[in-house]
Motif scaffolding. Structure first.
Motif, PDB file in Angstrom:
ATOM      1  N   ILE A   1      36.968  41.919 -57.359  1.00 56.61           N
ATOM      2  CA  ILE A   1      37.995  42.966 -57.244  1.00 56.61           C
ATOM      3  C   ILE A   1      38.529  43.044 -55.809  1.00 56.61           C
ATOM      4  O   ILE A   1      39.738  43.116 -55.590  1.00 56.61           O
ATOM      5  CB  ILE A   1      37.436  44.322 -57.710  1.00 56.61           C
ATOM      6  CG1 ILE A   1      37.233  44.291 -59.215  1.00 56.61           C
ATOM      7  CG2 ILE A   1      38.371  45.466 -57.323  1.00 56.61           C
ATOM      8  CD1 ILE A   1      38.497  44.072 -60.026  1.00 56.61           C
TER       9      ILE A   1
ATOM     10  N   ARG B   1      31.939  54.147 -59.197  1.00 58.04           N
ATOM     11  CA  ARG B   1      32.636  53.496 -60.308  1.00 58.04           C
ATOM     12  C   ARG B   1      33.832  52.674 -59.856  1.00 58.04           C
ATOM     13  O   ARG B   1      34.484  52.027 -60.673  1.00 58.04           O
ATOM     14  CB  ARG B   1      33.027  54.538 -61.344  1.00 58.04           C
ATOM     15  CG  ARG B   1      31.778  55.153 -61.993  1.00 58.04           C
ATOM     16  CD  ARG B   1      32.111  56.251 -62.959  1.00 58.04           C
ATOM     17  NE  ARG B   1      32.953  55.785 -64.050  1.00 58.04           N
ATOM     18  CZ  ARG B   1      33.702  56.588 -64.787  1.00 58.04           C
ATOM     19  NH1 ARG B   1      33.731  57.886 -64.529  1.00 58.04           N
ATOM     20  NH2 ARG B   1      34.427  56.104 -65.763  1.00 58.04           N
ATOM     21  N   ALA B   2      34.127  52.677 -58.566  1.00 57.72           N
ATOM     22  CA  ALA B   2      35.193  51.817 -58.060  1.00 57.72           C
ATOM     23  C   ALA B   2      34.569  50.767 -57.144  1.00 57.72           C
ATOM     24  O   ALA B   2      33.691  51.072 -56.336  1.00 57.72           O
ATOM     25  CB  ALA B   2      36.223  52.633 -57.307  1.00 57.72           C
ATOM     26  N   SER B   3      35.030  49.530 -57.279  1.00 56.04           N
ATOM     27  CA  SER B   3      34.379  48.415 -56.578  1.00 56.04           C
ATOM     28  C   SER B   3      34.377  48.577 -55.064  1.00 56.04           C
ATOM     29  O   SER B   3      33.466  48.100 -54.382  1.00 56.04           O
ATOM     30  CB  SER B   3      35.060  47.102 -56.964  1.00 56.04           C
ATOM     31  OG  SER B   3      34.983  46.920 -58.358  1.00 56.04           O
TER      32      SER B   3
ATOM     33  N   ARG C   1      41.254  51.209 -60.225  1.00 58.56           N
ATOM     34  CA  ARG C   1      40.330  52.114 -59.540  1.00 58.56           C
ATOM     35  C   ARG C   1      40.253  51.766 -58.054  1.00 58.56           C
ATOM     36  O   ARG C   1      40.210  52.634 -57.197  1.00 58.56           O
ATOM     37  CB  ARG C   1      38.923  51.991 -60.131  1.00 58.56           C
ATOM     38  CG  ARG C   1      38.777  52.608 -61.491  1.00 58.56           C
ATOM     39  CD  ARG C   1      37.344  52.456 -61.972  1.00 58.56           C
ATOM     40  NE  ARG C   1      37.224  52.834 -63.365  1.00 58.56           N
ATOM     41  CZ  ARG C   1      36.084  52.772 -64.045  1.00 58.56           C
ATOM     42  NH1 ARG C   1      34.976  52.331 -63.448  1.00 58.56           N
ATOM     43  NH2 ARG C   1      36.035  53.132 -65.299  1.00 58.56           N
TER      44      ARG C   1
ATOM     45  N   SER D   1      27.715  42.188 -62.222  1.00 56.68           N
ATOM     46  CA  SER D   1      28.647  43.277 -61.899  1.00 56.68           C
ATOM     47  C   SER D   1      28.941  43.307 -60.405  1.00 56.68           C
ATOM     48  O   SER D   1      30.041  43.665 -59.984  1.00 56.68           O
ATOM     49  CB  SER D   1      28.070  44.625 -62.328  1.00 56.68           C
ATOM     50  OG  SER D   1      27.737  44.590 -63.693  1.00 56.68           O
TER      51      SER D   1
ATOM     52  N   ASP E   1      29.169  52.266 -67.579  1.00 53.22           N
ATOM     53  CA  ASP E   1      30.045  52.523 -66.434  1.00 53.22           C
ATOM     54  C   ASP E   1      29.939  53.988 -66.008  1.00 53.22           C
ATOM     55  O   ASP E   1      29.760  54.305 -64.825  1.00 53.22           O
ATOM     56  CB  ASP E   1      31.483  52.152 -66.841  1.00 53.22           C
ATOM     57  CG  ASP E   1      32.547  52.804 -65.974  1.00 53.22           C
ATOM     58  OD1 ASP E   1      32.370  52.834 -64.747  1.00 53.22           O
ATOM     59  OD2 ASP E   1      33.561  53.267 -66.538  1.00 53.22           O
TER      60      ASP E   1
ATOM     61  N   ASP F   1      32.472  43.046 -58.509  1.00 48.24           N
ATOM     62  CA  ASP F   1      32.950  43.877 -57.400  1.00 48.24           C
ATOM     63  C   ASP F   1      33.569  43.013 -56.296  1.00 48.24           C
ATOM     64  O   ASP F   1      34.624  43.346 -55.762  1.00 48.24           O
ATOM     65  CB  ASP F   1      31.798  44.717 -56.821  1.00 48.24           C
ATOM     66  CG  ASP F   1      31.449  45.917 -57.711  1.00 48.24           C
ATOM     67  OD1 ASP F   1      32.315  46.327 -58.506  1.00 48.24           O
ATOM     68  OD2 ASP F   1      30.320  46.430 -57.601  1.00 48.24           O
TER      69      ASP F   1
ATOM     70  N   GLY G   1      32.916  49.726 -61.929  1.00 47.53           N
ATOM     71  CA  GLY G   1      34.104  48.865 -61.979  1.00 47.53           C
ATOM     72  C   GLY G   1      33.726  47.435 -62.327  1.00 47.53           C
ATOM     73  O   GLY G   1      34.459  46.745 -63.043  1.00 47.53           O
TER      74      GLY G   1
ATOM     75  N   THR H   1      28.895  48.506 -59.009  1.00 47.02           N
ATOM     76  CA  THR H   1      29.609  49.712 -59.439  1.00 47.02           C
ATOM     77  C   THR H   1      30.030  49.603 -60.901  1.00 47.02           C
ATOM     78  O   THR H   1      29.996  48.517 -61.488  1.00 47.02           O
ATOM     79  CB  THR H   1      30.897  49.935 -58.613  1.00 47.02           C
ATOM     80  OG1 THR H   1      31.868  48.958 -59.024  1.00 47.02           O
ATOM     81  CG2 THR H   1      30.636  49.813 -57.116  1.00 47.02           C
TER      82      THR H   1
ATOM     83  N   ALA I   1      39.453  48.061 -63.289  1.00 48.42           N
ATOM     84  CA  ALA I   1      38.694  48.019 -62.039  1.00 48.42           C
ATOM     85  C   ALA I   1      39.634  47.846 -60.839  1.00 48.42           C
ATOM     86  O   ALA I   1      39.419  48.442 -59.779  1.00 48.42           O
ATOM     87  CB  ALA I   1      37.667  46.896 -62.088  1.00 48.42           C
TER      88      ALA I   1
END
Lengths: 160, 561
Positions: free
Chosen positions: B276, B530-532, B425, B269, B524, B273, B409, B407, B422
């Protein structure tokens, strides 16, 4: 001998039958007619033109006995072994031809690329049984001696 | 209202648009056996296990028979049992029956039905074509002597993925599943998605097992072994350990990986991130500076290989971002400061990742591959079982330093639409729950194969498409190329519904996929961030990298195949 692939043959067939999946068999038949087998090179070409995977074309080509992936001889001799021909002794004809040309059930084409000997289940010429077909021509009421004479005459054509 | 009913085994069942009798029966809770039937594929009608008997005693296959009003049928009669037993005997007569050493042992439909129909003997001699296995692919192994010719692999490869690497070749008793010219699968357009292995009811196509190499690395005292775990893995292993399908179990999995001897356990994850950050920047740049549009995502290695085979004209449209696994692995190998030999393993829901890891583009400075070995979820489950770890009772452990932060995301990358959500966000200035909820309702969620959304970013309407399943992707690309539709951003995942249904996961029916998707969204929501772009660790890491290093570690190129 057709060594380099003439793709215009395929283009003409695709033009005639339509660039669609359902034209595959008709196009393959044309290719088989012209090249006397289905060269590997035409698979990616047809795959792109007709939108069919090469694996599927291979599947169709191996399903039908009439398609060959190996180069056939200049003269394709089809010995009919349908019921009518069989009962009138087609097997000795086949054996004589194979012996004369040094062929077997596994080795179907002579090394010089002149002859292919194969069996077919019926030529639709039952009244002339036992029948043999060389390329597009039917030879009726054959026997082993006549078959060998036929081969020799065809070889003569080659040597002439 | 004209309701239609039929009677199955004395039970009255409503007919409500089902495509065949088999579906009507299953709806009524009658489990008609079948090898070749799959609700997501076309009807093939080959295995003849799903037979039923009508009032006159005639037998027909329920997968290819239409339900009619007033029909009365039976699915379990002496005649049908005898018929099914004969089918099983015939299948077993040319099937390699070395079950104990088969990768599908205990997960095999043929075994299951032989048991279910109380088969005690096979009347016919056991005679199978003892061809050697095709081990040419990094992703899957094909073993034709286990094949029952149900054709699910062929239909999946053609109908769901539009890849067409395999098909039915030859005929009658010589029939077999072939690639073009019956060659090795590695030389075909196979993308390694493993969906064929996922649907194979027997051991004819299985996931390539790389666990032995990982065991060796783990037992070598001079090797430090780090591992990263992809988002979708955590929601796919519960059922195998007696827990609930779809339950997010990353904490337990970290514990189990530590117990197996992995020195460092990380969460992919975080890699997502990083992706993203890079992908959003690339998209913004293309959007602002007239770059090649639309931009396709690049996380899915099966999609990448598919595009390299079938859409070479689109290679400049695909984001240059490496996948999260590759970005993270490059960073992990780059940052490794230890003295020991370093081996990096990735646990993935995916079989195509095994191929991706071997790509020339992904080589570390020491000449090793950035990811040395990829293990599928199935393999890591088997390893945990081998080691006798009590997974169900395991404690929850966090991932290790120095890459412990991630996160929500990143977590949702494992389901179709997750990457897009993601990104949205990331670009949204408002990170409140309300704002995130609005993003979730733009249309990016849900397990449909094709989804669309239009979102305002920096004052511009951005048209988004989210597709899963390569046949869906191909159909969309055709529409784009014909000019029928227009998009700016397109997310592509090769496996239907995304990584939760990856080829390396334990098999998931549609209902299981729903649970897995829910599990990922639950995981999540459990994250504070929750946002990268809220990932401070990633932000700092990227701020220290110059353009050249970013290019070296985080981006890649594609090749026409």
């Amino acid at each position: 001998m057709q060594d380099t692939i003439d793709y215009s043959v395929l283009d003409a067939a695709i033009e005639e039958f339509g660039a669609k999946e359902s034209s595959l068999i008709a196009v393959l038949q044309r290719a088989q007619e012209v090249y006397r087998y289905l060269p590997a090179e035409i698979f990616p070409y047809l795959s792109a033109k007709l939108g069919i995977s090469e694996a599927k074309i291979y599947g169709v080509a191996t399903f039908y006995e009439n398609f060959s992936l190996e180069k056939k001889g200049k003269y394709v001799i089809k010995v009919c072994d349908g019921t009518a021909c069989h009962v009138r002794h087609s097997v000795p004809i086949l054996e004589a031809l194979r012996k004369e040309l040094g062929l077997s059930a596994e080795k179907k084409t002579t090394d010089d690329g002149m002859f292919t000997v194969e069996t077919v289940s019926c030529l639709g010429a039952c009244s002339s049984a036992p029948a043999v077909m060389v390329n597009d021509e039917i030879y009726p009421t054959m026997n082993p001696d006549k078959a060998i004479a036929l081969v020799i005459s065809l070889q003569g054509v080659k040597n002439a | 209202m004209d309701k239609k009913f039929m009677t199955i085994d004395g039970k009255t069942v409503e007919i409500n648009g089902e495509r065949n009798i088999l579906e009507v029966a299953r709806k009524a809770g009658i489990d008609i056996p079948a090898f070749c039937y799959d609700p997501e594929l076309s009807v093939y009608g080959a295995c003849r296990m799903c037979v039923f008997e009508n009032e006159r005693g005639a037998i027909d296959a329920s997968c290819s028979a239409q339900p009619r009003d007033g029909m009365v049928i039976k699915t379990n009669t002496p005649k049908l049992r005898k018929y099914r037993k004969t089918v099983l005997e015939l299948l077993l007569s040319n099937h390699c029956r070395d079950c104990t050493v088969c990768p599908k042992n205990n997960k095999c439909k043929l075994q299951e039905f032989a048991l279910r129909y109380n088969l005690s003997d096979v009347r016919f001699p056991n005679d199978y074509n003892d061809a050697s296995k095709d081990t040419s692919s990094y992703s899957i192994v094909r073993d034709s002597k286990k094949c029952i010719l149900c054709g699910k692999c062929v239909r999946t490869c053609n109908e769901i993925q539009n890849v067409g690497a395999i098909d039915y070749g030859f005929r009658s008793s010589k029939m077999k599943i072939v690639t073009a010219f019956d060659g090795e699968i590695a030389n075909s357009p196979c993308v390694g998605c493993g969906q064929c292995a996922a649907v194979c009811p027997v051991g004819a196509i299985t996931v390539k097992d790389d666990s032995e190499k990982v065991w060796n690395a783990l037992s070598d005292p001079n090797t430090e072994v780090s591992v990263q775990v992809a988002p979708a893995v955590r929601v796919a292993l519960g059922k195998e350990f007696g827990l609930k399908e779809g339950e997010p179990l990353m904490g337990k999995l970290v514990f189990a990986l530590k117990a197996l001897g992995f020195d460092k356990v990380y969460d992919t994850s975080l890699g997502a991130d990083i992706t993203i950050f890079e992908e959003a920047a690339e998209f913004a740049d293309r959007l602002a500076n007239g770059g090649v549009m639309p931009m396709f995502t690049s996380c899915c290695p099966a999609w990448i290989k598919h595009a390299e085979h079938k859409h070479p004209e689109l290679l400049n449209n695909i984001s240059t971002c490496r996948s999260p696994m590759q970005m993270f692995a490059s960073v992990i190998k780059h940052e490794y400061k230890g003295d020991k030999k370093h081996v990096h393993v990735a646990v993935m829901p995916c079989t195509a990742k095994k191929f991706e890891a071997k790509r020339d583009e992904f080589t570390a400075k020491d000449g090793s591959k950035t990811v040395d070995y990829v293990l599928s979820t199935q393999e890591i489950i088997a390893m945990i079982k081998t080691a006798g770890i009590n997974f169900a009772e395991a404690e929850n452990c966090p991932p290790d330093n120095p890459f412990e932060e991630f996160t929500g995301g990143g977590v949702i990358f494992g389901v179709t639409g997750g990457v897009t959500e993601a990104v949205l966000r990331f670009v949204s200035k408002d990170k409140s729950d309300k704002a995130l909820k609005e993003i979730a309702y733009t249309g990016v969620r849900g397990l449909k194969g094709v989804k669309e959304a239009t979102v305002k970013i920096a004052g511009k309407d951005v048209r988004i498409a989210v597709v899963s399943g390569l046949a869906n992707a191909d159909a969309l690309i055709e529409k784009i190329e014909k000019g029928e539709v227009k998009y700016d951003f397109i997310e592509v995942m090769a496996c239907p519904t995304g990584c939760i249904n990856g080829g390396g996961q334990p098999r998931a029916e549609l209902k299981d996929r729903i649970l897995r998707a829910d599990g990922l969204y639950k995981a999540d929501e459990a994250e504070v961030k929750r946002a990268s772009d809220e990932n401070v660790l990633v932000k700092e890491m990227l701020s220290k990298m110059d353009k050249h290093l970013k290019h070296e570690l985080l981006h890649t190129t594609y090749i026409k195949r």
